[in-house]
Design an enzyme around this catalytic site. Structure first.
Site, short mmCIF file in Angstrom:
data_model
loop_
_atom_site.label_atom_id
_atom_site.label_comp_id
_atom_site.label_asym_id
_atom_site.label_seq_id
_atom_site.Cartn_x
_atom_site.Cartn_y
_atom_site.Cartn_z
NE ARG A 110 -5.19 -6.87 -6.22
CZ ARG A 110 -6.15 -6.11 -5.73
NH1 ARG A 110 -7.33 -6.60 -5.47
NH2 ARG A 110 -5.93 -4.84 -5.49
CB CYS A 118 -10.63 -6.08 -2.92
SG CYS A 118 -9.07 -6.96 -2.94
CG ASN A 121 -2.13 -0.95 0.96
OD1 ASN A 121 -2.26 -1.51 -0.13
ND2 ASN A 121 -2.96 -1.13 1.98
CG ASP A 137 -6.24 -3.44 4.29
OD1 ASP A 137 -7.42 -3.48 3.92
OD2 ASP A 137 -5.36 -2.76 3.71
C1 UD1 Z 1 -6.48 2.01 1.10
C2 UD1 Z 1 -5.73 0.71 1.04
C3 UD1 Z 1 -6.65 -0.45 1.43
C4 UD1 Z 1 -7.27 -0.17 2.79
C5 UD1 Z 1 -7.95 1.20 2.83
C6 UD1 Z 1 -8.43 1.59 4.23
C7 UD1 Z 1 -4.13 1.14 -0.70
C8 UD1 Z 1 -3.63 0.84 -2.06
N1 UD1 Z 1 -5.24 0.51 -0.30
O1 UD1 Z 1 -7.53 1.92 0.15
O2 UD1 Z 1 -5.88 -1.63 1.46
O3 UD1 Z 1 -8.25 -1.15 3.07
O4 UD1 Z 1 -6.99 2.20 2.41
O5 UD1 Z 1 -7.40 1.55 5.15
O6 UD1 Z 1 -3.50 1.90 0.03
N2 UD1 Z 1 -14.24 6.68 0.32
C9 UD1 Z 1 -15.21 7.51 -0.13
N3 UD1 Z 1 -14.89 8.41 -1.11
C10 UD1 Z 1 -13.63 8.49 -1.65
C11 UD1 Z 1 -12.64 7.62 -1.15
C12 UD1 Z 1 -12.97 6.72 -0.17
O7 UD1 Z 1 -16.35 7.47 0.33
O8 UD1 Z 1 -13.40 9.31 -2.52
C13 UD1 Z 1 -14.57 5.68 1.37
C14 UD1 Z 1 -14.42 4.24 0.87
O9 UD1 Z 1 -15.55 3.81 0.16
C15 UD1 Z 1 -14.19 3.50 2.15
C16 UD1 Z 1 -13.42 4.51 3.01
O10 UD1 Z 1 -13.65 5.79 2.41
O11 UD1 Z 1 -15.41 3.20 2.75
C17 UD1 Z 1 -11.94 4.25 3.07
O12 UD1 Z 1 -11.39 4.26 1.78
P1 UD1 Z 1 -9.91 4.76 1.48
O13 UD1 Z 1 -9.24 5.14 2.77
O14 UD1 Z 1 -9.95 5.74 0.39
O15 UD1 Z 1 -9.26 3.42 0.96
P2 UD1 Z 1 -8.32 3.22 -0.30
O16 UD1 Z 1 -7.38 4.36 -0.41
O17 UD1 Z 1 -9.13 2.83 -1.46
#
Ligand code: UD1
Length: 417
Positions: free
Chosen positions: A396, A116, A23, A304
């Site tokens: 992955r 995922c 990540n 995670d």
């Molecule tokens: C990253 C990690 C993932 C981890 C997650 C939370 C990477 C590559 N992946 O994913 O393994 O599970 O952080 O720790 O670093 N959300 C919104 N709007 C947005 C963005 C996010 O509503 O624009 C929500 C998502 O749907 C989710 C929550 O915020 O419910 C957390 O998402 P986010 O922290 O953005 O996760 P990722 O960056 O996708």
């Protein structure tokens, strides 16, 4: 189809070298797009997600070369602003190229990202950030286009401390004109790692790892060499395996403070944990005590690690409650664990786990990356030989997983079934 076969009932013993963090390395790779030249990422894990991210960059005109943990990226010549949809849909983190591309070329377009299947995972917060920086955004059917003559610093409040949105905005703002402040920013160690690499590139970022990140934009960034932090989720998965099998492991190349939310819970279930400067020694308990867990943004318990912890708790002496607050659809592994005899009831965002005396081997599926690790943990606790499908999910995010497991005593085979 390739499946993992695991015969349960073995205690795990030995040492595991933890790889660089998936990540962290994905946003670090995206960040090299901000520069014109050759950057090097050391301790880069060889994972399918890393290969996908490199392919995305290659389609934009970059050159990448992986050699024994060293990833060399030449981003001197970019000749495209749109990566192929089939690559982008493979992995949500591909969206992290949007901020750097927009900042460097003034334009970026791509299909909506995949990843995922653990919830809706919208990208509204990323887009809110780009818009605040002055970008125009057009969304079509499954497609996004952004452009801006010049990004301008702004104050951006994130409704949720999204890891990806914080990273994307931080990268874009590094080349914006003036000051950007991100309020309610994510705190994850991967944010600090990215800020450190951007700092080496010449960016001016303060407050990474706190609620408020302040970025003074600069006119250009230079390539950098950076070593990625150790993977706290890989380390956490091995800690759960030691706890699940009553084994004893020493993990090397870890930052114990990044694992504190997990090690605190493993101590509560009865494991004995000692931390060194960059190592952790764990002795699994004879009997697993129940604990309640609630996932939260860092420094809360990581989402995670939720699936792996649930697998471990299926055989606890009593009842545990696991509550998921970060993603809305992240209990798919519960149905697979039930096939092994686990007693798990889901009520909204919580799951109630009544510990059973033992699990039975079964044919189960890795429904996503971390669920795959959970199946591997459960299979090691189960009586008999389990078949786990969905190896591609595990590949992955876990480097040399099968080899590392074999080395510490797991009876594991890959078979084409
Ligand atoms: C990253 C990690 C993932 C981890 C997650 C939370 C990477 C590559 N992946 O994913 O393994 O599970 O952080 O720790 O670093 N959300 C919104 N709007 C947005 C963005 C996010 O509503 O624009 C929500 C998502 O749907 C989710 C929550 O915020 O419910 C957390 O998402 P986010 O922290 O953005 O996760 P990722 O960056 O996708």
């Amino acid at each position: 189809m390739k499946k993992i076969l695991i015969e349960g009932g073995n205690r795990l013993f030995g040492e595991v070298h933890i790889s660089g963090a998936k990540n962290s390395v994905l946003p670090l790779i995206a960040a090299t797009l901000l520069t014109d030249g050759v950057s090097i990422i050391d301790d880069c894990p060889y994972l399918s997600d890393v290969r996908t991210m490199c392919l995305v960059l290659e389609h934009l005109g970059a050159k990448t070369h992986f050699d024994n943990g060293e990833l060399i990226l030449d981003t001197s010549n970019l000749d495209a602003v749109e990566p192929p949809g089939e690559l982008v849909r493979k992995m949500r983190a591909s969206f992290l190229i949007m901020g750097p591309l927009l900042a460097r070329t003034g334009k970026a377009q791509m299909s909506l990202p995949g990843g995922c299947a653990i919830g809706a995972r919208p990208i509204d917060l990323h887009l809110k950030g780009f818009e605040a920086l002055g970008a125009e955004i057009n969304i079509g059917h499954g497609f996004i286009e952004t452009h801006a003559d010049k990004l301008k610093g702004a104050r951006i409040y994130l409704d949720f401390p999204s890891v990806g949105a914080t990273e994307n905005i931080m990268m874009a703002a590094s080349l914006a004109e003036g000051t950007t402040i991100i309020d309610n920013a994510a705190h994850e160690p991967e944010i600090i790692d990215l800020a450190n690499m951007l700092g080496v590139m010449g960016a001016n970022i303060k407050g990474a790892g706190t609620n408020t990140i302040r970025i003074e934009g600069v006119s250009s960034l230079k390539p950098a060499r950076h070593t990625v932090i150790p993977d706290r989720i890989e380390a956490g998965s091995f800690l759960c395996m030691a706890a699940a099998t009553g084994g004893e492991l020493i993990l090397n190349n870890v930052l114990p403070e990044h694992l504190q939310p997990l090690t605190a819970k493993l101590s509560e279930i009865g494991a004995t944990i000692e931390t060194g400067f960059d190592s952790i020694h764990i002795l699994g308990p004879e009997e697993i005590s129940p604990v309640d867990i609630k996932t939260l943004p860092y420094p809360g318990f990581p989402t995670d690690m939720q699936a792996q912890m649930m697998a471990l708790l299926t055989v606890c002496k009593g009842t545990s409650i696991v509550t998921e607050t970060v993603f809305e659809n992240r209990f798919m592994h519960a149905a697979e664990l039930r096939k092994m005899g686990a007693d798990i009831r889901i009520k909204g965002s919580s799951s109630v786990i009544n510990g059973v005396s033992h699990l039975e081997a079964a044919s189960v599926e890795s429904t996503d990356l971390r669920a795959g690790a959970a199946m591997v943990i459960a299979a090691q606790m189960a009586k008999g030989i389990s078949e786990i499908s969905g190896l591609h999910h595990i590949e992955r995010g876990y480097e040399g997983f099968v080899e590392k497991l074999e080395k510490i005593g797991t009876r594991i085979w890959i078979a084409d079934i």
